[in-house]
Design an enzyme around this catalytic site. Structure first.
Site, PDB file in Angstrom:
ATOM      1  N   GLY A  10       0.831  -1.063   0.059  1.00  0.00           N
ATOM      2  CA  GLY A  10       0.043   0.038   0.089  1.00  0.00           C
ATOM      3  C   GLY A  10       1.009   1.282  -0.182  1.00  0.00           C
ATOM      4  N   SER A  11       0.262   2.336  -0.470  1.00  0.00           N
ATOM      5  CA  SER A  11       0.991   3.735  -0.518  1.00  0.00           C
ATOM      6  C   SER A  11       0.409   4.855  -0.499  1.00  0.00           C
ATOM      7  CB  SER A  11       1.859   3.861  -1.870  1.00  0.00           C
ATOM      8  OG  SER A  11       1.123   3.538  -2.877  1.00  0.00           O
ATOM      9  N   GLY A  12      -0.763   4.708   0.391  1.00  0.00           N
ATOM     10  CA  GLY A  12      -1.648   5.970   0.831  1.00  0.00           C
ATOM     11  C   GLY A  12      -0.989   6.626   1.870  1.00  0.00           C
ATOM     12  N   TRP A  14      -1.302   6.638   5.281  1.00  0.00           N
ATOM     13  CA  TRP A  14      -0.996   5.819   6.354  1.00  0.00           C
ATOM     14  C   TRP A  14       0.084   4.841   6.173  1.00  0.00           C
ATOM     15  CZ3 TRP A  14       0.350   5.540  10.786  1.00  0.00           C
ATOM     16  CH2 TRP A  14       0.282   4.786  11.885  1.00  0.00           C
ATOM     17  N   LYS A 117      -8.242  -0.095   8.541  1.00  0.00           N
ATOM     18  CA  LYS A 117      -9.521  -0.041   9.270  1.00  0.00           C
ATOM     19  C   LYS A 117     -10.602  -0.392   8.592  1.00  0.00           C
ATOM     20  CE  LYS A 117      -6.897   2.649  12.724  1.00  0.00           C
ATOM     21  NZ  LYS A 117      -6.445   4.129  13.013  1.00  0.00           N
ATOM     22  N   LYS A 201     -15.148   2.452  14.101  1.00  0.00           N
ATOM     23  CA  LYS A 201     -15.031   4.165  14.461  1.00  0.00           C
ATOM     24  C   LYS A 201     -15.161   4.711  13.227  1.00  0.00           C
ATOM     25  CE  LYS A 201     -10.989   4.693  12.584  1.00  0.00           C
ATOM     26  NZ  LYS A 201     -10.607   5.819  11.805  1.00  0.00           N
ATOM     27  N   ASN A 267     -12.881  10.873   7.132  1.00  0.00           N
ATOM     28  CA  ASN A 267     -14.516  10.410   7.106  1.00  0.00           C
ATOM     29  C   ASN A 267     -15.356  11.701   7.848  1.00  0.00           C
ATOM     30  OD1 ASN A 267     -14.860   7.551   6.329  1.00  0.00           O
ATOM     31  ND2 ASN A 267     -13.100   7.327   7.878  1.00  0.00           N
ATOM     32  N   LYS A 298      -9.189   6.444  -0.275  1.00  0.00           N
ATOM     33  CA  LYS A 298     -10.635   5.881  -0.510  1.00  0.00           C
ATOM     34  C   LYS A 298     -11.268   6.331   0.987  1.00  0.00           C
ATOM     35  CE  LYS A 298     -11.361   4.160  -4.060  1.00  0.00           C
ATOM     36  NZ  LYS A 298     -12.380   4.744  -4.765  1.00  0.00           N
ATOM     37  N   GLN A 300     -13.550   5.003   3.990  1.00  0.00           N
ATOM     38  CA  GLN A 300     -13.894   4.059   4.360  1.00  0.00           C
ATOM     39  C   GLN A 300     -15.253   3.874   5.148  1.00  0.00           C
ATOM     40  OE1 GLN A 300     -11.127   1.132   4.684  1.00  0.00           O
ATOM     41  NE2 GLN A 300     -10.869   2.628   2.932  1.00  0.00           N
TER      42      GLN A 300
HETATM   43  P1  13P Z   1      -9.916   8.764   8.692  1.00  0.00           P
HETATM   44  O1  13P Z   1      -9.863   7.494   7.796  1.00  0.00           O
HETATM   45  O2  13P Z   1     -11.383   9.063   8.937  1.00  0.00           O
HETATM   46  O3  13P Z   1      -9.124   9.905   8.369  1.00  0.00           O
HETATM   47  O4  13P Z   1      -9.366   7.960  10.119  1.00  0.00           O
HETATM   48  C1  13P Z   1      -8.028   8.303  10.412  1.00  0.00           C
HETATM   49  C2  13P Z   1      -7.759   7.173  11.390  1.00  0.00           C
HETATM   50  O5  13P Z   1      -8.081   6.292  11.307  1.00  0.00           O
HETATM   51  C3  13P Z   1      -6.994   7.730  12.576  1.00  0.00           C
HETATM   52  O6  13P Z   1      -6.462   6.850  13.372  1.00  0.00           O
END
Ligand code: 13P
Length: 351
Positions: A10-12, A14, A117, A201, A267, A298, A300
């Protein structure tokens, strides 16, 4: 001592922040026959050339150097070849496709960790990403979850995370791989609870964004966060009654991630704009806003909400999860965004 080779899938944003931490921990180590090989390979289908030329991902993580020991590759097969530690960090919508591509390509005995996530729902029921990796590739899979806004981790702001493990040895190896002075990792023997927190979450964050779009203040957002945490725990424990622990929800993967995401996540941001557009009389679609605001990343929460709702409907649990259900109805246009705090109506059932 074994010398683990690391691949990031992956390369997004995070994935880039994670790669940067890993690269800081592995740099120079190979030469001293230490625990990790120096080079970290990252699968970046469209950005591999840019990453190798500039040392950063100009689209998803601009201005932050990944590390001199990071090498990007265009093919996922090349990324995992010979790798001992696989770090999965692709949007949950893509994990199954990637696992299919990797069938028979992963080194036997490799260990995986999922940073994704999200979850997937099949006819047999919900399937966590770590379960999917474990089942399809036949390797152990931990999870790393926590309040980890990628850009803040990239800026080395103090952040906490947990590694949920079923195999302690794997958990300890990954803790060493990620732990930095600014990134505090603890081990948690509840991988399913941690992963479900990270997944669920995202739904609550949509509710938090709606609250912001309605120009409501902290009291209302706190109500969403509180009820959201309660439903997260209720849902996770209803799915996996004997496995998911109460204290998981007090860790960084639980209340920590929930708070961070409801304040500063994507999100939340997209849901705020969606709500403002709906209220202004010029509604915009989720996918339109995703394209506009997330620049190729993307969203989520919307798909997770729909997937979780399938589980709630199939098990007749909608009344037990009034906030999840209300958010899902709003997301799909069956209720107005102003209903986001009406989640108690029609449900008196204790969670
Ligand atoms: P988002 O995908 O809503 O930016 O959430 C970020 C996240 O998971 C921080 O721990």
């Amino acid at each position: 001592l074994s010398c683990y080779k690391v691949a990031v899938i992956g390369s997004g944003a995070w994935a880039c922040a994670a790669t940067r931490m890993i690269a800081q921990n592995t740099v120079g180590q190979g030469e001293t026959a230490s625990e990790f090989a120096d080079e970290v390979r990252i699968w970046a289908r469209s950005q591999h050339e840019a990453i190798n030329e500039t040392g950063e991902n100009p689209v998803h993580f601009p201005g932050i150097s990944l590390g001199p020991n990071v090498r990007a590759v265009a093919s996922v097969e090349e990324a995992v070849a010979d790798a001992d530690l696989l770090v999965f960090c692709v949007p949950h919508q893509y994990v199954q496709r990637v696992c299919k591509q990797l069938l028979g390509k992963v080194k036997p005995g490799a260990k995986a960790i999922s940073l994704t996530k999200g979850m997937r729902v099949t006819r047999e029921g919900p399937q966590l990403i770590s379960q999917m990796v474990r089942r399809s590739l036949g390797i152990d899979c931990c999870v790393l979850m926590g309040a980890n806004i990628a850009e803040d981790v990239g800026a080395e702001q103090v952040s906490e995370a947990v590694i949920g493990y079923s195999d302690l040895e794997s958990g300890e190896v990954f803790a060493k791989l990620f732990e930095r002075p600014y990134f505090r990792v603890s081990l948690l023997p509840d991988p399913m609870g941690a992963e479900l927190c990270g997944t669920l979450k995202n739904i609550v964050a949509l509710g938090a964004g709606m609250v912001d779009g309605l120009d409501l203040g902290p009291n209302s957002k706190a109500a969403i966060i509180r009820q959201g945490l309660k439903e997260m725990r209720g849902f996770a424990q209803a799915l996996f009654p004997s496995a998911v622990r109460d204290d998981t929800f007090l860790e960084s993967c639980g209340v920590g991630d929930l708070v961070a995401t409801c304040i500063g996540g994507r999100n939340r941001r997209v849901a705020e704009e969606w709500t403002r557009a709906a209220l202004s009389g010029s509604p915009r679609s989720w996918s339109d806003l995703e394209t506009d605001l997330l620049k190729g990343q993307k969203l989520q929460g919307v798909s997770t909400s729909n997937e979780v709702q399938e589980v709630l409907a199939a098990r007749n649990w909608e009344q037990r999860f009034p906030l999840f259900t209300t958010i899902n109805r709003i997301v799909n246009g069956h209720l107005p965004p102003s209903s986001v705090l009406d989640y108690k109506e029609g449900s008196r059932a204790p969670l």
